[in-house]
Write a protein that holds these residues in place. Sequence first.
Motif, PDB file in Angstrom:
ATOM      1  N   GLU A  91     -93.633  24.354 155.403  1.00  0.00           N
ATOM      2  CA  GLU A  91     -93.702  25.089 156.999  1.00  0.00           C
ATOM      3  C   GLU A  91     -92.414  24.745 157.765  1.00  0.00           C
ATOM      4  OE1 GLU A  91     -97.428  23.499 158.828  1.00  0.00           O
ATOM      5  OE2 GLU A  91     -98.498  23.978 156.804  1.00  0.00           O
ATOM      6  N   ASP A  92     -91.794  23.251 157.504  1.00  0.00           N
ATOM      7  CA  ASP A  92     -90.767  22.977 158.246  1.00  0.00           C
ATOM      8  C   ASP A  92     -89.585  22.859 157.399  1.00  0.00           C
ATOM      9  OD1 ASP A  92     -88.723  22.040 159.757  1.00  0.00           O
ATOM     10  OD2 ASP A  92     -89.839  19.900 160.622  1.00  0.00           O
ATOM     11  N   PRO A  93     -88.759  23.764 157.070  1.00  0.00           N
ATOM     12  CA  PRO A  93     -87.614  23.653 156.221  1.00  0.00           C
ATOM     13  C   PRO A  93     -86.779  22.423 156.301  1.00  0.00           C
ATOM     14  CG  PRO A  93     -87.606  25.932 157.075  1.00  0.00           C
ATOM     15  CD  PRO A  93     -88.733  25.138 157.703  1.00  0.00           C
ATOM     16  N   SER A  94     -86.691  21.917 157.687  1.00  0.00           N
ATOM     17  CA  SER A  94     -85.885  20.779 158.025  1.00  0.00           C
ATOM     18  C   SER A  94     -86.229  19.389 157.260  1.00  0.00           C
ATOM     19  CB  SER A  94     -85.692  20.346 159.450  1.00  0.00           C
ATOM     20  OG  SER A  94     -86.999  19.875 159.895  1.00  0.00           O
ATOM     21  N   VAL A  95     -87.509  19.562 156.659  1.00  0.00           N
ATOM     22  CA  VAL A  95     -88.055  18.501 155.774  1.00  0.00           C
ATOM     23  C   VAL A  95     -86.904  18.124 154.490  1.00  0.00           C
ATOM     24  CG1 VAL A  95     -89.529  19.710 154.403  1.00  0.00           C
ATOM     25  CG2 VAL A  95     -90.222  17.257 155.003  1.00  0.00           C
ATOM     26  N   LEU A  96     -86.615  19.489 153.941  1.00  0.00           N
ATOM     27  CA  LEU A  96     -85.723  19.490 152.924  1.00  0.00           C
ATOM     28  C   LEU A  96     -84.509  18.483 153.087  1.00  0.00           C
ATOM     29  CD1 LEU A  96     -85.889  23.154 151.642  1.00  0.00           C
ATOM     30  CD2 LEU A  96     -87.072  21.313 150.477  1.00  0.00           C
ATOM     31  N   SER A  97     -84.276  18.402 154.373  1.00  0.00           N
ATOM     32  CA  SER A  97     -82.660  17.427 154.748  1.00  0.00           C
ATOM     33  C   SER A  97     -83.220  16.110 155.052  1.00  0.00           C
ATOM     34  CB  SER A  97     -82.168  18.312 155.751  1.00  0.00           C
ATOM     35  OG  SER A  97     -81.776  19.738 155.542  1.00  0.00           O
ATOM     36  N   ARG A  98     -84.557  15.856 155.115  1.00  0.00           N
ATOM     37  CA  ARG A  98     -85.082  14.521 155.442  1.00  0.00           C
ATOM     38  C   ARG A  98     -85.777  13.712 154.326  1.00  0.00           C
ATOM     39  NH1 ARG A  98     -87.663  17.332 159.414  1.00  0.00           N
ATOM     40  NH2 ARG A  98     -89.634  16.599 158.801  1.00  0.00           N
ATOM     41  N   ARG A  99     -85.789  14.534 153.117  1.00  0.00           N
ATOM     42  CA  ARG A  99     -86.439  13.808 152.058  1.00  0.00           C
ATOM     43  C   ARG A  99     -85.501  13.860 150.920  1.00  0.00           C
ATOM     44  NH1 ARG A  99     -89.416  13.168 155.519  1.00  0.00           N
ATOM     45  NH2 ARG A  99     -91.772  13.575 155.774  1.00  0.00           N
ATOM     46  N   HIS A 100     -85.552  12.953 150.068  1.00  0.00           N
ATOM     47  CA  HIS A 100     -84.755  12.968 148.742  1.00  0.00           C
ATOM     48  C   HIS A 100     -85.517  12.691 147.573  1.00  0.00           C
ATOM     49  CE1 HIS A 100     -85.494   8.503 149.271  1.00  0.00           C
ATOM     50  NE2 HIS A 100     -84.921   8.496 148.067  1.00  0.00           N
ATOM     51  N   PHE A 101     -84.767  12.958 146.384  1.00  0.00           N
ATOM     52  CA  PHE A 101     -85.382  12.602 145.027  1.00  0.00           C
ATOM     53  C   PHE A 101     -83.949  12.340 144.146  1.00  0.00           C
ATOM     54  CE2 PHE A 101     -87.396  12.983 141.127  1.00  0.00           C
ATOM     55  CZ  PHE A 101     -88.399  12.420 141.403  1.00  0.00           C
ATOM     56  N   ALA A 102     -84.382  11.236 143.430  1.00  0.00           N
ATOM     57  CA  ALA A 102     -83.165  10.797 142.500  1.00  0.00           C
ATOM     58  C   ALA A 102     -82.854  11.840 141.343  1.00  0.00           C
ATOM     59  CB  ALA A 102     -83.521   9.400 142.038  1.00  0.00           C
TER      60      ALA A 102
ATOM     61  N   PHE B  34     -76.622  12.870 139.370  1.00  0.00           N
ATOM     62  CA  PHE B  34     -76.045  12.664 140.692  1.00  0.00           C
ATOM     63  C   PHE B  34     -76.734  11.616 141.768  1.00  0.00           C
ATOM     64  CE2 PHE B  34     -75.780  17.400 139.537  1.00  0.00           C
ATOM     65  CZ  PHE B  34     -74.277  17.263 138.853  1.00  0.00           C
ATOM     66  N   LYS B  35     -77.632  10.881 140.922  1.00  0.00           N
ATOM     67  CA  LYS B  35     -78.236   9.915 141.972  1.00  0.00           C
ATOM     68  C   LYS B  35     -79.134  10.304 143.135  1.00  0.00           C
ATOM     69  CE  LYS B  35     -76.835   7.318 138.700  1.00  0.00           C
ATOM     70  NZ  LYS B  35     -77.703   7.599 137.655  1.00  0.00           N
ATOM     71  N   GLU B  36     -79.152   9.712 144.215  1.00  0.00           N
ATOM     72  CA  GLU B  36     -79.993  10.120 145.361  1.00  0.00           C
ATOM     73  C   GLU B  36     -79.643  11.273 145.987  1.00  0.00           C
ATOM     74  OE1 GLU B  36     -82.895   8.493 146.004  1.00  0.00           O
ATOM     75  OE2 GLU B  36     -82.534   7.172 144.397  1.00  0.00           O
ATOM     76  N   MET B  37     -80.387  12.391 145.864  1.00  0.00           N
ATOM     77  CA  MET B  37     -79.988  13.419 146.674  1.00  0.00           C
ATOM     78  C   MET B  37     -81.054  14.061 147.390  1.00  0.00           C
ATOM     79  SD  MET B  37     -77.825  15.856 143.650  1.00  0.00           S
ATOM     80  CE  MET B  37     -78.957  17.211 143.775  1.00  0.00           C
ATOM     81  N   LEU B  38     -80.552  14.439 148.786  1.00  0.00           N
ATOM     82  CA  LEU B  38     -81.476  15.229 149.767  1.00  0.00           C
ATOM     83  C   LEU B  38     -82.043  16.438 148.943  1.00  0.00           C
ATOM     84  CD1 LEU B  38     -79.451  15.025 153.009  1.00  0.00           C
ATOM     85  CD2 LEU B  38     -81.721  13.530 152.468  1.00  0.00           C
ATOM     86  N   LEU B  39     -83.405  16.675 149.216  1.00  0.00           N
ATOM     87  CA  LEU B  39     -83.896  17.991 148.620  1.00  0.00           C
ATOM     88  C   LEU B  39     -82.902  19.297 148.890  1.00  0.00           C
ATOM     89  CD1 LEU B  39     -87.835  17.296 149.111  1.00  0.00           C
ATOM     90  CD2 LEU B  39     -86.172  16.620 147.085  1.00  0.00           C
ATOM     91  N   ILE B  40     -82.815  19.490 150.236  1.00  0.00           N
ATOM     92  CA  ILE B  40     -81.777  20.688 150.437  1.00  0.00           C
ATOM     93  C   ILE B  40     -80.560  20.566 149.493  1.00  0.00           C
ATOM     94  CG2 ILE B  40     -80.288  19.655 152.103  1.00  0.00           C
ATOM     95  CD1 ILE B  40     -81.927  23.052 152.452  1.00  0.00           C
TER      96      ILE B  40
ATOM     97  N   GLU C  35     -91.788   9.316 154.061  1.00  0.00           N
ATOM     98  CA  GLU C  35     -90.721   8.649 154.513  1.00  0.00           C
ATOM     99  C   GLU C  35     -89.376   9.493 154.698  1.00  0.00           C
ATOM    100  OE1 GLU C  35     -89.305   4.861 152.651  1.00  0.00           O
ATOM    101  OE2 GLU C  35     -91.446   4.640 152.175  1.00  0.00           O
ATOM    102  N   ASP C  36     -88.725   9.388 155.925  1.00  0.00           N
ATOM    103  CA  ASP C  36     -87.375  10.216 155.873  1.00  0.00           C
ATOM    104  C   ASP C  36     -86.324   9.396 155.327  1.00  0.00           C
ATOM    105  OD1 ASP C  36     -88.395  12.088 157.637  1.00  0.00           O
ATOM    106  OD2 ASP C  36     -87.603  11.593 159.530  1.00  0.00           O
ATOM    107  N   SER C  37     -85.450  10.226 154.764  1.00  0.00           N
ATOM    108  CA  SER C  37     -84.205   9.591 154.105  1.00  0.00           C
ATOM    109  C   SER C  37     -83.187   9.673 154.969  1.00  0.00           C
ATOM    110  CB  SER C  37     -83.937  10.500 152.566  1.00  0.00           C
ATOM    111  OG  SER C  37     -85.144  10.688 152.047  1.00  0.00           O
ATOM    112  N   PHE C  38     -82.269   8.698 154.767  1.00  0.00           N
ATOM    113  CA  PHE C  38     -81.080   8.506 155.624  1.00  0.00           C
ATOM    114  C   PHE C  38     -80.029   8.413 154.654  1.00  0.00           C
ATOM    115  CE2 PHE C  38     -84.333   7.198 158.376  1.00  0.00           C
ATOM    116  CZ  PHE C  38     -84.286   7.922 159.544  1.00  0.00           C
TER     117      PHE C  38
END
Length: 168
Positions: A122-133, A137-143, A66-69
Amino acid sequence: MELQEINQKLTETRDELLGILHGLGGNQLNNRKDSSSWSISQICQHLIKTEELYVLAIRKGLKSKEDSFIENKPLEFLLDRSNKLEAPDIAKPTDEILEIKEIIEKLNNSREKLYEILNTIEDPSVLSRRHFAHPVFKEMLLIEWVRSLYLHEQRHIKQISEIIDGFE
């Protein structure tokens, strides 16, 4: 901030840390200012544990489809040493006395694990679209997880420099 730029910062920061460590003797590594502060060796243990935990978090975050916003978090506060942060128990060091060679080996291993996972993306932009708590600092994008690693390390390089200045 792009992954390539973050990788450059990770490399520069780690090179700075290793440069400082190479100039230290065993006493400097393991001496503590007082019972409530960490030795340089313990700070390095903390950096190693943190990096290993971040690798696990990034791996878990990448499994999400799932994409994170969520917004990017401003992370520069990590550099402000007047802002005291309590490390989660899982990232706290032990009282184990480590030799410089062992510390450097463990730092290299944890960084290798980080690069292994980052290099499989493969696609580094995925790091800006996925998150993990994050535990603090709570919810943070992987990047942001990746970016906070070098900021966190810079924070502790300042701490190590303060300790070294105290030796003189």
